[in-house]
Design a protein around this motif. Structure first.
Motif, mmCIF file in Angstrom:
data_model
loop_
_atom_site.group_PDB
_atom_site.id
_atom_site.type_symbol
_atom_site.label_atom_id
_atom_site.label_comp_id
_atom_site.label_asym_id
_atom_site.label_seq_id
_atom_site.Cartn_x
_atom_site.Cartn_y
_atom_site.Cartn_z
ATOM 1 N N GLU A 218 0.809 -1.217 0.000
ATOM 2 C CA GLU A 218 0.000 0.000 0.000
ATOM 3 C C GLU A 218 0.842 1.268 0.000
ATOM 4 N N ALA A 219 2.126 1.116 0.286
ATOM 5 C CA ALA A 219 2.991 2.305 0.329
ATOM 6 C C ALA A 219 3.070 2.938 -1.051
ATOM 7 N N PRO A 220 2.932 4.248 -1.114
ATOM 8 C CA PRO A 220 2.993 4.918 -2.423
ATOM 9 C C PRO A 220 4.384 4.791 -3.022
ATOM 10 N N PRO A 221 4.462 4.628 -4.319
ATOM 11 C CA PRO A 221 5.785 4.502 -4.955
ATOM 12 C C PRO A 221 6.606 5.767 -4.766
ATOM 13 N N LYS A 222 7.886 5.572 -4.643
ATOM 14 C CA LYS A 222 8.768 6.722 -4.467
ATOM 15 C C LYS A 222 8.740 7.591 -5.721
ATOM 16 N N PRO A 223 8.550 8.866 -5.521
ATOM 17 C CA PRO A 223 8.502 9.744 -6.699
ATOM 18 C C PRO A 223 9.848 9.779 -7.415
ATOM 19 N N LYS A 224 9.763 9.678 -8.718
ATOM 20 C CA LYS A 224 10.996 9.725 -9.502
ATOM 21 C C LYS A 224 11.538 11.153 -9.508
ATOM 22 N N SER A 225 12.830 11.232 -9.390
ATOM 23 C CA SER A 225 13.443 12.558 -9.410
ATOM 24 C C SER A 225 13.279 13.171 -10.802
ATOM 25 N N ILE A 226 12.762 14.372 -10.807
ATOM 26 C CA ILE A 226 12.498 15.055 -12.075
ATOM 27 C C ILE A 226 13.786 15.724 -12.546
ATOM 28 N N VAL A 227 14.211 15.330 -13.732
ATOM 29 C CA VAL A 227 15.419 15.912 -14.323
ATOM 30 C C VAL A 227 15.005 16.725 -15.542
ATOM 31 N N ILE A 228 15.348 17.977 -15.532
ATOM 32 C CA ILE A 228 15.024 18.844 -16.672
ATOM 33 C C ILE A 228 16.152 18.732 -17.691
ATOM 34 N N LEU A 229 15.793 18.173 -18.846
ATOM 35 C CA LEU A 229 16.786 18.000 -19.905
ATOM 36 C C LEU A 229 16.925 19.287 -20.705
ATOM 37 N N LYS A 230 18.137 19.493 -21.215
ATOM 38 C CA LYS A 230 18.395 20.690 -22.017
ATOM 39 C C LYS A 230 19.282 20.328 -23.196
ATOM 40 N N VAL A 231 19.364 21.238 -24.128
ATOM 41 C CA VAL A 231 20.170 21.016 -25.334
ATOM 42 C C VAL A 231 21.630 20.773 -24.936
ATOM 43 N N GLY A 232 22.203 19.731 -25.534
ATOM 44 C CA GLY A 232 23.597 19.394 -25.250
ATOM 45 C C GLY A 232 23.761 18.261 -24.248
ATOM 46 N N ASP A 233 22.671 17.905 -23.531
ATOM 47 C CA ASP A 233 22.756 16.824 -22.544
ATOM 48 C C ASP A 233 22.957 15.478 -23.227
ATOM 49 N N LYS A 234 23.737 14.608 -22.569
ATOM 50 C CA LYS A 234 23.897 13.232 -23.028
ATOM 51 C C LYS A 234 22.722 12.419 -22.485
ATOM 52 N N ARG A 236 19.878 8.794 -23.112
ATOM 53 C CA ARG A 236 19.587 7.513 -23.757
ATOM 54 C C ARG A 236 18.164 7.120 -23.391
ATOM 55 N N LEU A 237 17.606 6.220 -24.186
ATOM 56 C CA LEU A 237 16.269 5.710 -23.889
ATOM 57 C C LEU A 237 16.324 4.841 -22.641
ATOM 58 N N PHE A 238 15.228 4.815 -21.877
ATOM 59 C CA PHE A 238 15.202 4.030 -20.638
ATOM 60 C C PHE A 238 15.511 2.560 -20.890
ATOM 61 N N ASP A 239 15.050 2.034 -22.023
ATOM 62 C CA ASP A 239 15.291 0.620 -22.317
ATOM 63 C C ASP A 239 16.389 0.435 -23.365
ATOM 64 N N GLY A 240 17.193 1.469 -23.578
ATOM 65 C CA GLY A 240 18.240 1.386 -24.593
ATOM 66 C C GLY A 240 19.636 1.518 -24.016
ATOM 67 N N LYS A 241 20.629 1.309 -24.876
ATOM 68 C CA LYS A 241 22.027 1.397 -24.459
ATOM 69 C C LYS A 241 22.776 2.518 -25.184
ATOM 70 N N GLU A 271 16.537 9.384 -20.375
ATOM 71 C CA GLU A 271 17.183 9.578 -19.077
ATOM 72 C C GLU A 271 18.543 10.225 -19.293
ATOM 73 N N LEU A 272 18.927 11.037 -18.326
ATOM 74 C CA LEU A 272 20.192 11.756 -18.419
ATOM 75 C C LEU A 272 21.347 10.815 -18.126
ATOM 76 N N VAL A 273 22.374 10.882 -18.952
ATOM 77 C CA VAL A 273 23.580 10.075 -18.745
ATOM 78 C C VAL A 273 24.658 10.993 -18.199
#
Length: 274
Positions: A218-234, A236-241, A271-273
């Motif tokens: 019943e415990a609520p899932p931990k909130p995912k940390s919100i990362v603001i992406l910007k131009v130039g960031d490295k 990748r897809l969550f399910d990719g390499k 996701e941010l690398v």
């Protein structure tokens, strides 16, 4: 003293008397121990070893000027100074060894107590495990017996023949009774009480485990940390390499450059690398 077999106690600061005591068979050196840091007495007598008066250390502790102490040292023969210093050093080492020995004994006692505690705990766990296994085996037998009775009930429901059913039930009872051992009334009561106690214990533990599982579920899932992406960031897809860089962001989509090609992807899928 020798002729009369008298006993005498002599306290001295003279090194020559300490040396004499080592040479005479009827004499023995002894010293009172001091704390090697504070020079305070610890009121412990050590036999067979000459003691130091800590002359210069006590003088220094009591505020005697260093130049006066050094002048006094020069007036004493170097051998006597070295002798007294050696005795003082030995006393300090003995005191330190005594402290170390005491510490080791305390640790040894602590280790033995902990070892005894763990041994008792291990024995308790073994007993508990055996009891749980016996309860499990008993419950498994009851399940098997219940299934056999259920099969007989199903058969009787289909053919409505009492005699074969009764004969089979009696055979089943005889088979089960052949496995039982006769016990006195007191033994039976004790076995029932032990079984009930184990069942209650298992039930309590099951209730606790189920509550913990329910709370986790019943415990609520931990909130995912919100990362603001910007131009130039490295990214990748969550399910990719493959890792690429963001060339542009338009609304909720990003144009990701993988070097040999570019593609448009929803920002939520990246996701941010670092």
């Amino acid at each position: 003293f020798y002729a009369r077999n008298s006993f005498g106690l002599i306290t001295t600061h003279y090194s020559n008397l300490k040396l004499l005591a080592d040479e005479q068979p009827a004499m023995v050196n002894a010293n009172m121990q001091f704390d090697d840091r504070t020079l305070e007495p610890v009121f412990k007598l050590i036999l067979g070893e000459a003691g130091s008066s800590f002359t210069f250390e006590v003088a220094q502790k009591n505020g005697i000027p260093f130049n006066l102490i050094n002048r006094a040292k020069k007036k004493i023969e170097r051998g006597k100074v070295r002798f007294d210093a050696t005795i003082a050093k030995l006393q300090k080492q003995r005191h330190q060894m005594a402290k170390t020995g005491k510490s080791l004994r305390e640790k040894e006692n602590k280790f033995e107590n902990e070892s005894d505690r763990l041994e008792k705990l291990n024995q308790k766990l073994k007993t508990k495990l055996v009891s749980y296994q016996e309860l499990f085996d008993h419950n498994q037998r009851m399940i098997v017996l219940g299934n056999k009775l259920n099969d007989l009930a199903e058969l009787f429901f289909k053919n409505n023949k009492k005699r074969p059913m009764i004969a089979e039930i009696l055979r089943l009872i005889e088979s089960e009774n052949s496995k039982r051992k006769r016990k006195s009334s007191a033994q039976t009561k004790k076995a029932i009480a032990v079984k009930k106690s184990i069942e209650n214990e298992v039930t309590k533990e099951l209730v606790t485990i189920r509550k913990e599982k329910k709370i986790k579920k019943e415990a609520p899932p931990k909130p995912k940390s919100i990362v603001i992406l910007k131009v130039g960031d490295k990214v990748r897809l969550f399910d990719g390499k493959s890792v690429g860089s963001i060339d542009a962001i338009e609304k909720k989509k990003a144009i990701v450059n993988y070097g040999i090609f570019t593609t448009q992807v929803n920002i939520d899928q990246l996701e941010l690398v670092k």
